[in-house]
Design a protein around this motif. Structure first.
Motif, PDB file in Angstrom:
ATOM      1  N   GLY A   1      -2.251 -14.092 -14.906  1.00 55.74           N
ATOM      2  CA  GLY A   1      -1.408 -15.098 -15.538  1.00 55.74           C
ATOM      3  C   GLY A   1      -0.290 -14.516 -16.374  1.00 55.74           C
ATOM      4  N   THR A   2       0.071 -13.284 -16.087  1.00 51.77           N
ATOM      5  CA  THR A   2       1.211 -12.679 -16.759  1.00 51.77           C
ATOM      6  C   THR A   2       1.996 -11.924 -15.705  1.00 51.77           C
ATOM      7  N   GLY A   3       3.217 -11.534 -16.031  1.00 55.46           N
ATOM      8  CA  GLY A   3       4.028 -10.853 -15.041  1.00 55.46           C
ATOM      9  C   GLY A   3       3.317  -9.630 -14.493  1.00 55.46           C
ATOM     10  N   GLY A   4       3.537  -9.348 -13.227  1.00 56.27           N
ATOM     11  CA  GLY A   4       2.913  -8.193 -12.617  1.00 56.27           C
ATOM     12  C   GLY A   4       3.583  -7.855 -11.305  1.00 56.27           C
ATOM     13  N   LEU A   5       3.093  -6.767 -10.704  1.00 55.69           N
ATOM     14  CA  LEU A   5       3.693  -6.258  -9.475  1.00 55.69           C
ATOM     15  C   LEU A   5       3.732  -7.317  -8.373  1.00 55.69           C
ATOM     16  N   LEU A   6       2.599  -8.028  -8.212  1.00 56.75           N
ATOM     17  CA  LEU A   6       2.528  -9.009  -7.126  1.00 56.75           C
ATOM     18  C   LEU A   6       3.562 -10.109  -7.309  1.00 56.75           C
ATOM     19  N   TRP A   7       3.636 -10.624  -8.525  1.00 54.41           N
ATOM     20  CA  TRP A   7       4.553 -11.746  -8.756  1.00 54.41           C
ATOM     21  C   TRP A   7       6.002 -11.314  -8.632  1.00 54.41           C
ATOM     22  N   ALA A   8       6.282 -10.078  -9.099  1.00 57.71           N
ATOM     23  CA  ALA A   8       7.649  -9.580  -8.971  1.00 57.71           C
ATOM     24  C   ALA A   8       8.015  -9.433  -7.492  1.00 57.71           C
ATOM     25  N   SER A   9       7.088  -8.881  -6.692  1.00 56.47           N
ATOM     26  CA  SER A   9       7.377  -8.710  -5.269  1.00 56.47           C
ATOM     27  C   SER A   9       7.575 -10.062  -4.595  1.00 56.47           C
ATOM     28  N   LEU A  10       6.716 -11.015  -4.964  1.00 55.05           N
ATOM     29  CA  LEU A  10       6.831 -12.349  -4.361  1.00 55.05           C
ATOM     30  C   LEU A  10       8.159 -13.001  -4.722  1.00 55.05           C
ATOM     31  N   THR A  11       8.534 -12.874  -5.990  1.00 57.62           N
ATOM     32  CA  THR A  11       9.795 -13.484  -6.426  1.00 57.62           C
ATOM     33  C   THR A  11      10.969 -12.880  -5.674  1.00 57.62           C
ATOM     34  N   LEU A  12      10.966 -11.556  -5.530  1.00 57.04           N
ATOM     35  CA  LEU A  12      12.067 -10.920  -4.816  1.00 57.04           C
ATOM     36  C   LEU A  12      12.011 -11.236  -3.329  1.00 57.04           C
ATOM     37  N   ALA A  13      10.802 -11.419  -2.800  1.00 58.81           N
ATOM     38  CA  ALA A  13      10.675 -11.806  -1.394  1.00 58.81           C
ATOM     39  C   ALA A  13      11.349 -13.158  -1.181  1.00 58.81           C
ATOM     40  N   LEU A  14      11.110 -14.043  -2.118  1.00 55.65           N
ATOM     41  CA  LEU A  14      11.731 -15.370  -2.043  1.00 55.65           C
ATOM     42  C   LEU A  14      13.250 -15.257  -2.131  1.00 55.65           C
TER      43      LEU A  14
ATOM     44  N   GLN B   1       1.157   4.178 -16.518  1.00 60.33           N
ATOM     45  CA  GLN B   1       0.204   4.180 -15.421  1.00 60.33           C
ATOM     46  C   GLN B   1       0.861   3.520 -14.210  1.00 60.33           C
ATOM     47  N   VAL B   2       1.036   4.272 -13.137  1.00 64.45           N
ATOM     48  CA  VAL B   2       1.623   3.660 -11.949  1.00 64.45           C
ATOM     49  C   VAL B   2       0.592   2.734 -11.313  1.00 64.45           C
ATOM     50  N   PRO B   3       1.077   1.685 -10.608  1.00 71.44           N
ATOM     51  CA  PRO B   3       0.138   0.673 -10.111  1.00 71.44           C
ATOM     52  C   PRO B   3      -0.657   1.108  -8.889  1.00 71.44           C
ATOM     53  N   LEU B   4      -0.596   2.391  -8.552  1.00 72.57           N
ATOM     54  CA  LEU B   4      -1.359   2.868  -7.395  1.00 72.57           C
ATOM     55  C   LEU B   4      -2.103   4.101  -7.852  1.00 72.57           C
ATOM     56  N   ASP B   5      -3.438   4.101  -7.787  1.00 74.61           N
ATOM     57  CA  ASP B   5      -4.174   5.284  -8.198  1.00 74.61           C
ATOM     58  C   ASP B   5      -5.502   5.372  -7.460  1.00 74.61           C
ATOM     59  N   GLY B   6      -6.331   6.329  -7.873  1.00 77.54           N
ATOM     60  CA  GLY B   6      -7.577   6.549  -7.172  1.00 77.54           C
ATOM     61  C   GLY B   6      -8.684   5.588  -7.578  1.00 77.54           C
ATOM     62  N   ASP B   7      -8.314   4.625  -8.409  1.00 77.53           N
ATOM     63  CA  ASP B   7      -9.315   3.696  -8.928  1.00 77.53           C
ATOM     64  C   ASP B   7      -9.390   2.458  -8.061  1.00 77.53           C
ATOM     65  N   PHE B   8     -10.604   2.045  -7.686  1.00 75.40           N
ATOM     66  CA  PHE B   8     -10.731   0.832  -6.884  1.00 75.40           C
ATOM     67  C   PHE B   8     -10.068  -0.334  -7.611  1.00 75.40           C
ATOM     68  N   PRO B   9      -9.311  -1.235  -6.977  1.00 74.66           N
ATOM     69  CA  PRO B   9      -8.958  -1.258  -5.544  1.00 74.66           C
ATOM     70  C   PRO B   9      -7.660  -0.513  -5.213  1.00 74.66           C
ATOM     71  N   PHE B  10      -7.400   0.559  -5.895  1.00 72.61           N
ATOM     72  CA  PHE B  10      -6.285   1.489  -5.605  1.00 72.61           C
ATOM     73  C   PHE B  10      -4.906   0.894  -5.860  1.00 72.61           C
ATOM     74  N   LEU B  11      -4.634  -0.269  -5.288  1.00 71.64           N
ATOM     75  CA  LEU B  11      -3.338  -0.898  -5.532  1.00 71.64           C
ATOM     76  C   LEU B  11      -3.559  -2.011  -6.552  1.00 71.64           C
ATOM     77  N   HIS B  12      -2.942  -1.866  -7.724  1.00 66.54           N
ATOM     78  CA  HIS B  12      -3.226  -2.823  -8.787  1.00 66.54           C
ATOM     79  C   HIS B  12      -2.091  -3.829  -8.889  1.00 66.54           C
ATOM     80  N   LEU B  13      -2.246  -4.906  -8.160  1.00 69.76           N
ATOM     81  CA  LEU B  13      -1.161  -5.876  -8.033  1.00 69.76           C
ATOM     82  C   LEU B  13      -0.901  -6.619  -9.333  1.00 69.76           C
ATOM     83  N   GLU B  14      -1.886  -6.649 -10.239  1.00 74.37           N
ATOM     84  CA  GLU B  14      -1.707  -7.435 -11.449  1.00 74.37           C
ATOM     85  C   GLU B  14      -1.008  -6.633 -12.542  1.00 74.37           C
ATOM     86  N   ARG B  15      -0.899  -5.293 -12.330  1.00 73.47           N
ATOM     87  CA  ARG B  15      -0.333  -4.461 -13.381  1.00 73.47           C
ATOM     88  C   ARG B  15       1.166  -4.665 -13.518  1.00 73.47           C
ATOM     89  N   LYS B  16       1.613  -4.467 -14.736  1.00 74.12           N
ATOM     90  CA  LYS B  16       3.058  -4.419 -14.940  1.00 74.12           C
ATOM     91  C   LYS B  16       3.556  -3.066 -14.444  1.00 74.12           C
TER      92      LYS B  16
END
Lengths: 513, 272
Positions: A349-362, A439-454
């Motif tokens: 419920g806050t800005g993050g990678l997924l929402w930014a990508s979706l907004t730009l996709a739109l 912290q980049v949104p991609l790392d060795g931590d499950f689930p690797f791609l952290h779409l909710e991160r800023k």
């Protein structure tokens, strides 16, 4: 006859003027582009070149040492004023000093002036007088310089080992700790970490500023040292390369006015890639529907015009939409359903990678639709009829003949979308970009791609460093460098897509281009 | 009800000939077709003989291409087309409820005015229709491709470079490739819409020879604006004008001894 001849001459003269005008505007546009790139390159990359340190004698007998930054005229013809980057913020209260040119009596470049980069207080500039090793041994004069360099190399490798070890220790602790078998291993690692940290302690150096004041710097505070006036061109080139590499590979420091931009590069590229993955299928499907399936009536025309107009909507409007619908609407709902344990602190419920990508996709959807539609429209109907006449169904015709031929057009759409999205900053400020997200949104931590991160973004980094950093003078070169990098990142993304398109149009023949 | 038993509507056309239902491959009955407001075909009735070459001639805009495209329902793509009347293929109405249009088009193949090979290799072009149907082993498919290319008199020219792009062929070769592609799916009828109009004289001759050779295997319907061509390759000729069938008969008779003044004017070039 004479009249006709005269008219021809007039006409050819007019033609000549037209050609000159056209050529002139091309030349002007090229010049503007070159000037832009030259400015970014010189200001951006020049920053990493070890500049000579000037020793300046003033009328009143004072001395100062620093890097000449620029010279500006004073108001009302009172001569000129020079800006020096003098460092030593702990002594002077500022890293910069303005000096009226008229008060300067002499300028020299003694080779023994040292620029020392420290973890706190920024640079120190002065002469190295002595160094006390971590063992307590004292070194005076010239041998101190060699000893300092040896110790700095040692410290760098120790630091590297420490950082690796830290990652190993800290990361499992962030996750819910599993008791038992992890504990002894952790204990050993912690002991080793303490050992490393102890090995880094001890020793200090004395740096004498040109005005005679002394700075005592603990050795573990020192990062890098150089004597730019005594460096050969080759040494300077190596230092420049190292500086550029650090800029590319490290995270930002000092409120984005120093350090590197690696998280921002990573964030930009990852966000653009996610955006492409999201926008391309939707755009292509929409274009296929509009061009191949829908009845070509008034409604379709209206939809087509609307789509084209959407491309002209200011990007910040998309940002507002993304904030309202994606972040608060969908993200808020997701939080209520799946992450109510952590509420009221939001997850999606806050800005993050997924929402930014979706907004730009739109935002880039119209670009992809228009480009794909144009590609589809270029395919001759004979190709479609040829497939149908062989007994293909409409779906088979689409998938086996039309879509392969339209692939380059779809990629063109994607290229345009990437070019637009990578440079877009305004909507991102509303839907997920952060001033600092080491912290980049991609790392060795499950689930690797952290779409909710800023995430960090080069465009926003430029905006932030230029306007919101404390020390604008220090940030400006980095702003130029980051801008150059943004241009290069977009160039690389585009070249990749163009290469892909070329490869495909080779396969599908000349017409499909 | 078999077509033969149906009462024929009164026609203004001068049919020199009629075929028995057994000898005809296609039967067109009272076919009218309009593009929106424009009437393209008016009450056409004729039968097309099996294993013969039938040519449609007539001035531009007379509806001959429209008629051809009505025979494999290519007009289905265009929402503005309104059709009345029937087309029977081997005793089956092609607009009937149980007819799969893709299957119909496989049985009634079509070659267009401009060569339209797909942007793939020569082999893939010929195998395109076979792959759509599926269920063929690679060996069987290879054999069929070779057979089709031989039937289209193209095999010797391309056998060394089946993997080359079809677009690297000359215009005449492309048109023969398109014919091979159509033959590969085993059609009963082959519709040719001015197949040589974009080609040079030598390529045209090759196509014409091919048309003559193919009639032992299937029924051919040829649209052409070139009367010499119609005279050279066709067994029967139908003359259309303003969407109406004016005269239909054996090619020799129609060209040497037309029954109507309108036909005579057209074939002697007094009217275009």
């Amino acid at each position: 006859m004479r009249w006709a001849f005269g008219s021809r001459a007039r006409r050819s003269r007019r033609e000549g003027i037209g050609a000159w005008l056209a050529a002139g505007s091309v030349a002007l546009s090229l010049l503007a582009l070159l000037a832009l790139l030259a400015l970014l390159t010189i200001r951006g990359l020049g920053h990493f070149w070890p500049a000579p340190i000037a020793l300046v004698m003033l009328e009143d007998g004072r001395q100062l040492a620093g890097e000449h930054v620029r010279e500006v005229p004073l108001p009302e013809g009172e001569g000129r004023e020079r800006l020096y980057r003098t460092g030593n913020r702990d002594l002077e209260g500022s890293r910069w000093q303005w000096v009226p040119v008229s008060s300067i009596t002499a300028v020299s470049h003694p080779p023994d002036l040292v620029v020392l980069e420290r973890r706190r207080w920024g640079e120190a500039i002065g002469r190295l007088t002595s160094l006390q090793r971590e063992t307590g041994e004292r070194v005076e004069g010239e041998p101190a310089w060699a000893a300092l360099n040896a110790r700095l190399a040692e410290l760098a490798s120790l630091r590297q080992a420490r950082d690796a070890l830290r990652e190993e220790i800290i990361l499992p602790q962030v996750r819910p700790l599993e008791e038992g078998d992890e504990a002894p291993r952790l204990e050993a690692a912690n002991a080793r970490l303490r050992e490393l940290q102890a090995a880094m302690q001890g020793g200090h150096l004395i740096l004498e500023a040109v005005d005679g004041r002394r700075l005592e710097v603990p050795l573990e505070q020192a990062r890098r040292a150089r004597r730019p006036n005594g460096m050969s061109s080759l040494e300077k080139l190596v230092a420049w390369g190292n500086g550029v590499w650090r800029f590319l590979s490290e995270g930002p420091r000092a409120a984005n006015t120093a350090g590197g931009v690696w998280p921002a590069i990573f964030g930009t590229v990852l966000m653009v890639m996610l955006m492409s993955i999201l926008v391309t299928p939707f755009g292509v499907l929409a274009a296929i529907y509009l061009n191949e399936v829908a009845h070509q009536g008034r409604l379709t025309r209206l939809v087509r015009i609307s789509v084209r107009n959407l491309a002209g909507v200011p990007s910040i409007v998309y940002g507002v939409f993304g904030l309202g619908v994606f972040v608060y609407g969908i993200g808020g709902t997701l939080d209520e359903w799946f992450f109510d344990a952590t509420l009221p602190s939001p997850t999606f419920g806050t800005g993050g990678l997924l929402w930014a990508s979706l907004t730009l996709a739109l935002l880039t959807l119209p670009v992809v639709i228009v480009a794909t539609e144009e590609g589809l429209a270029r395919i001759p109907d004979q190709q479609r009829e040829g497939a149908l006449a062989l007994g293909a169904t409409r779906l088979e015709m689409l998938t086996r003949v039309v879509l392969p031929m339209a692939t380059p057009a779809m990629l063109t759409g994607m290229i345009l979308a990437v070019a637009r999205a990578a440079g877009e900053v305004a909507p991102l400020m509303l839907v997920g970009v952060a001033k600092l997200a080491p912290q980049v949104p991609l790392d060795g931590d499950f689930p690797f791609l952290h779409l909710e991160r800023k995430f960090m973004h080069l465009g926003y980094h430029i905006f932030d460093a230029a306007l919101h950093g404390g020390d604008v003078e220090a940030a400006m070169p980095l702003v130029y460098a980051t801008a150059l990098l943004l241009v290069l990142v977009i160039l690389v993304l585009n070249l990749t897509a163009i290469f892909l398109r070329h490869h495909l149009s080779m396969r599908h023949g000349a017409l499909a281009r | 009800m078999p077509i033969a038993q149906q009462p024929r509507p009164p026609s203004k056309s001068a049919a020199l000939i009629d075929f028995s239902p057994e000898a005809s491959s296609l039967a067109i009955r009272d076919l009218s077709l309009a593009y929106g407001e424009t009437q393209a075909l008016r009450h056409l009735t004729l039968r097309i003989p099996r294993h013969r070459v039938t040519a449609f001639i007539g001035p531009s805009g007379c509806g001959k291409s429209t008629l051809l495209r009505a025979l494999n329902r290519l007009h289905d793509l265009n929402d503005a087309v309104v059709r009345q009347g029937e087309v029977w293929l081997e005793g089956e109405e092609i607009h009937g409820r149980g007819v799969a249009v893709a299957e119909l088009r496989r049985r009634v193949g079509m070659v267009f005015q401009a060569p339209n090979p797909f942007p793939m290799s020569i082999y893939d072009n010929v195998a395109f229709g076979l792959r759509l149907q599926g269920g063929l082993s690679k060996r069987k498919r290879d054999d069929t491709v070779e057979w089709a290319l031989r039937a289209a008199a193209l095999w010797d020219e391309v056998k060394e470079r089946l993997r080359a792009s079809a677009w690297s062929l000359s215009g005449g070769q492309q048109q023969r490739l398109v014919i091979a592609r159509t033959l590969a799916v085993g059609p009963e009828v082959l519709l040719l819409d001015e197949p040589a109009s974009a080609l040079d004289p030598i390529s045209t001759l090759k196509i014409e020879e091919l048309i003559r050779n193919l009639k032992s295997q299937l029924t051919l319907v040829l649209v052409t604006h070139n009367m010499q061509q119609a005279a050279r390759v066709s067994d029967y000729t139908a003359f259309l004008q303003d969407g109406e069938l004016v005269e239909y008969g054996p090619t020799d008779t129609l060209f040497t001894n037309p029954r109507l003044r309108r036909t005579e004017n057209y074939i002697t070039g007094r009217m275009t």
